[in-house]
Motif scaffolding. Sequence first.
Motif, short mmCIF file in Angstrom:
data_model
loop_
_atom_site.label_atom_id
_atom_site.label_comp_id
_atom_site.label_asym_id
_atom_site.label_seq_id
_atom_site.Cartn_x
_atom_site.Cartn_y
_atom_site.Cartn_z
N LYS A 65 0.84 -1.19 0.00
CA LYS A 65 0.00 0.00 0.00
C LYS A 65 0.87 1.24 0.00
CE LYS A 65 -4.16 -1.79 2.21
NZ LYS A 65 -5.06 -1.68 3.36
N ALA A 66 0.44 2.22 -0.79
CA ALA A 66 1.16 3.49 -0.84
C ALA A 66 0.15 4.62 -0.77
CB ALA A 66 1.97 3.58 -2.13
N HIS A 67 0.51 5.67 -0.13
CA HIS A 67 -0.39 6.82 0.00
C HIS A 67 0.11 7.94 -0.91
CE1 HIS A 67 -2.99 9.87 1.59
NE2 HIS A 67 -1.92 10.64 1.85
N VAL A 68 -0.78 8.45 -1.76
CA VAL A 68 -0.46 9.60 -2.60
C VAL A 68 -1.34 10.74 -2.14
CG1 VAL A 68 -0.40 10.52 -4.94
CG2 VAL A 68 0.12 8.12 -4.55
N ASN A 69 -0.71 11.82 -1.82
CA ASN A 69 -1.45 13.00 -1.39
C ASN A 69 -2.31 13.50 -2.54
OD1 ASN A 69 -2.03 15.87 -0.98
ND2 ASN A 69 -0.85 15.59 0.90
N GLU A 70 -3.60 13.66 -2.30
CA GLU A 70 -4.52 14.03 -3.36
C GLU A 70 -4.19 15.41 -3.93
OE1 GLU A 70 -9.33 14.45 -4.11
OE2 GLU A 70 -8.59 13.80 -2.14
N PHE A 71 -3.81 16.30 -3.05
CA PHE A 71 -3.47 17.65 -3.49
C PHE A 71 -2.25 17.64 -4.42
CE2 PHE A 71 -0.85 21.45 -2.91
CZ PHE A 71 -1.71 22.42 -3.40
N GLN A 72 -1.23 16.85 -4.02
CA GLN A 72 -0.02 16.80 -4.85
C GLN A 72 -0.30 16.17 -6.21
OE1 GLN A 72 2.75 18.18 -4.30
NE2 GLN A 72 2.47 18.78 -2.16
N PHE A 73 -1.11 15.13 -6.18
CA PHE A 73 -1.46 14.46 -7.44
C PHE A 73 -2.21 15.43 -8.36
CE2 PHE A 73 -4.46 12.11 -10.06
CZ PHE A 73 -3.63 11.20 -10.67
N GLU A 74 -3.20 16.14 -7.80
CA GLU A 74 -4.00 17.07 -8.60
C GLU A 74 -3.15 18.22 -9.12
OE1 GLU A 74 -7.57 17.93 -10.47
OE2 GLU A 74 -6.87 16.14 -9.41
N THR A 75 -2.19 18.66 -8.27
CA THR A 75 -1.28 19.74 -8.68
C THR A 75 -0.49 19.34 -9.93
OG1 THR A 75 -1.04 20.46 -6.40
CG2 THR A 75 0.64 21.20 -7.94
N GLN A 76 0.08 18.13 -9.89
CA GLN A 76 0.90 17.69 -11.03
C GLN A 76 0.04 17.45 -12.27
OE1 GLN A 76 4.07 17.91 -10.96
NE2 GLN A 76 4.06 18.40 -8.75
N ARG A 77 -1.18 16.94 -12.06
CA ARG A 77 -2.06 16.70 -13.21
C ARG A 77 -2.43 18.01 -13.90
NH1 ARG A 77 -7.06 16.85 -14.88
NH2 ARG A 77 -7.88 17.77 -12.98
N ARG A 78 -2.79 19.00 -13.09
CA ARG A 78 -3.17 20.28 -13.67
C ARG A 78 -1.98 20.99 -14.30
NH1 ARG A 78 -7.50 23.03 -9.47
NH2 ARG A 78 -9.06 21.36 -9.54
N THR A 79 -0.84 20.85 -13.67
CA THR A 79 0.38 21.46 -14.23
C THR A 79 0.68 20.88 -15.60
OG1 THR A 79 1.25 21.76 -12.00
CG2 THR A 79 2.82 21.94 -13.81
N PHE A 80 0.54 19.57 -15.70
CA PHE A 80 0.80 18.94 -17.00
C PHE A 80 -0.22 19.38 -18.04
CE2 PHE A 80 0.82 15.56 -20.14
CZ PHE A 80 2.17 15.38 -20.33
N GLN A 81 -1.46 19.53 -17.59
CA GLN A 81 -2.52 19.94 -18.53
C GLN A 81 -2.31 21.38 -19.00
OE1 GLN A 81 -6.37 19.28 -16.83
NE2 GLN A 81 -7.36 19.07 -18.80
N SER A 82 -1.84 22.23 -18.09
CA SER A 82 -1.67 23.64 -18.45
C SER A 82 -0.33 23.94 -19.10
CB SER A 82 -1.82 24.51 -17.19
OG SER A 82 -3.09 24.33 -16.62
#
Length: 579
Positions: A116-133
């Motif tokens: 099991k691994a925990h990914v911070n939702e905020f960090q994940f969303e930050t990187q996703r939006r950064t890649f999109q923008s």
Amino acid sequence: MSGLTALGGYGSGSSSDESDTEKEDPAREPEKTLHLKDSGKFTGKSSVLDYSVMAAPKVTLNAAMDSRRHLDPSAAEVKYNPKYEELFAPEIGPSNPFKTQQQSAKKNHLAGYVEKAHVNEFQFETQRRTFQSFKYAYDPSVTAENEGDKLIGSEIAAAEADFKTVFEDSRERPMDKRKRQKNSDPSDIEGYLGPWGKYVDEETVSKPTDEDAAYLEEYLAKRQKKGRREEEVPMEEKSTLHIKDDKDYQGRSFLHVPQDLGINLKTDEPPAKCFIPKRQIHTWTGHNKGISVIRWFPKSGHLMLSGAMDNKVKLWEVYNKRRCIRTYLGHKQAIRDVNFNNAGDQFLSASYDRYIKLWDTETGDTISRFTNKKMAFCCKFNPDDDKQNLIVAGTSSNKIVCWDIRSGDIVQEYDRHLAAVNTITFVDRNRRFVSTSDDKSLRVWEWNIPVDMKYIADPSMHSMPAVTPSPNGKWIACQSLDNKICVFQVGERFKEVRKKIFKGHMVAGYACGLDFSPEMTYLTSGDGDGKIFIWDWKTSKLLSKWKAHDDVCIQVLWHPHEPSKVASAGWDGVIKLWD
């Protein structure tokens, strides 16, 4: 201790079954149990052992040895609080020699070991939006030491954005924060703006620059020119007579019904019994491309009219020398449909060039032209003798259009179909007509009433591009594109006869014509493979089929007076007569 005492006396007693003669030396008795006695002193009685041997020797623990308490790896519960190194110590003990390396690997899931691994939702969303923008983001899968942050995507875009994410401050762009006009004084009734003030540099009316205006003007002029369709000039009509003796010794033209053939072509009675044709007796050739449609001369059937994809309409003799009598040339594109009037002295031709033309059969002259700028897929005269001046055509604009040939005006439009109209069939003593369309429906209309009186549509129905009425006027047979012929009852009640279905041929994608024998014993149809099929009308059984054409057999017609003569036309450009 009681156990040791008992062992100490071991061998002192004698068994009842021992022999008296076999008594052992009593001096050797203590030596047997000597290893069990705890004696640290030298006895001197034994030459083998000076000291006793303990079964469980005392071992002094060495500090260098493993002092951890070991846990059972399969235990689900622990009664004490173990240390970290005890809880996560490697498994020790004998391994199963029969397990493969894959089987003996540690597993907590069918496919292997899931951690099991925990990914911070905020960090994940930050990187996703950064890649999109910005088209770059930090690689989330990098976990090794001393690797640092690894980028995914465009390095150039990352450098331009100073390697910042969407949640970090970036350079201010012009127009990001525009100033508004402010007036928050409520006492200024006229000039109060509140939160609705306009931007300082806002343009309420925007005009293109001179350069943009010139470009737009040029673009619109080109588009207007492209959209303007040139007024199509109809092709000049001409016809060619191919025979010299176009009149007989009495001055009668080729339209006159011959009476020296041994068969009465003027009678209204059908043959008493029809038969399935057995052989080919004639082939008419003359068209350069595939034939679309053939029609018998009304009532007598002594002539035949054919329309083909070489833009020509030809008139043929059915009896005597079976010659081509006349060719009518007046269309720019392929012929779609041809039909005689009741007398046979005029006929209509519909073409893909969007024109319907009315011809004089004998002279080859064009009497009139009709168009509504749409393609006509079928055209017919009203069969009533007193309405022979009215023609109807099913068009690609989803309408059935009615023209008066005397004035050339459109007198009625039947506009209810949702797709191109394929066929028009007059029923019920010509008071009504049935139309089929690409919208997979069948509609029944009263003559001159532009609202359908009956609408037949079903999810299982397919488009029906060819329809023929039965000789007795009680049925219509429709060629359905799911490779079957459907039959509908017409008259007072319109309904599908679901039990009467004719199958076995392949017509998907082709508007193959079909026809009844004159006395309604048989139903015949063409086929996409060039075959002719004949079914029994009463039982719906397939009676006969044979290869007739090298390409699609698009039309089959049974002669109205001959018991076994059938004409067929195909896309191979030939018309064949079978008997």
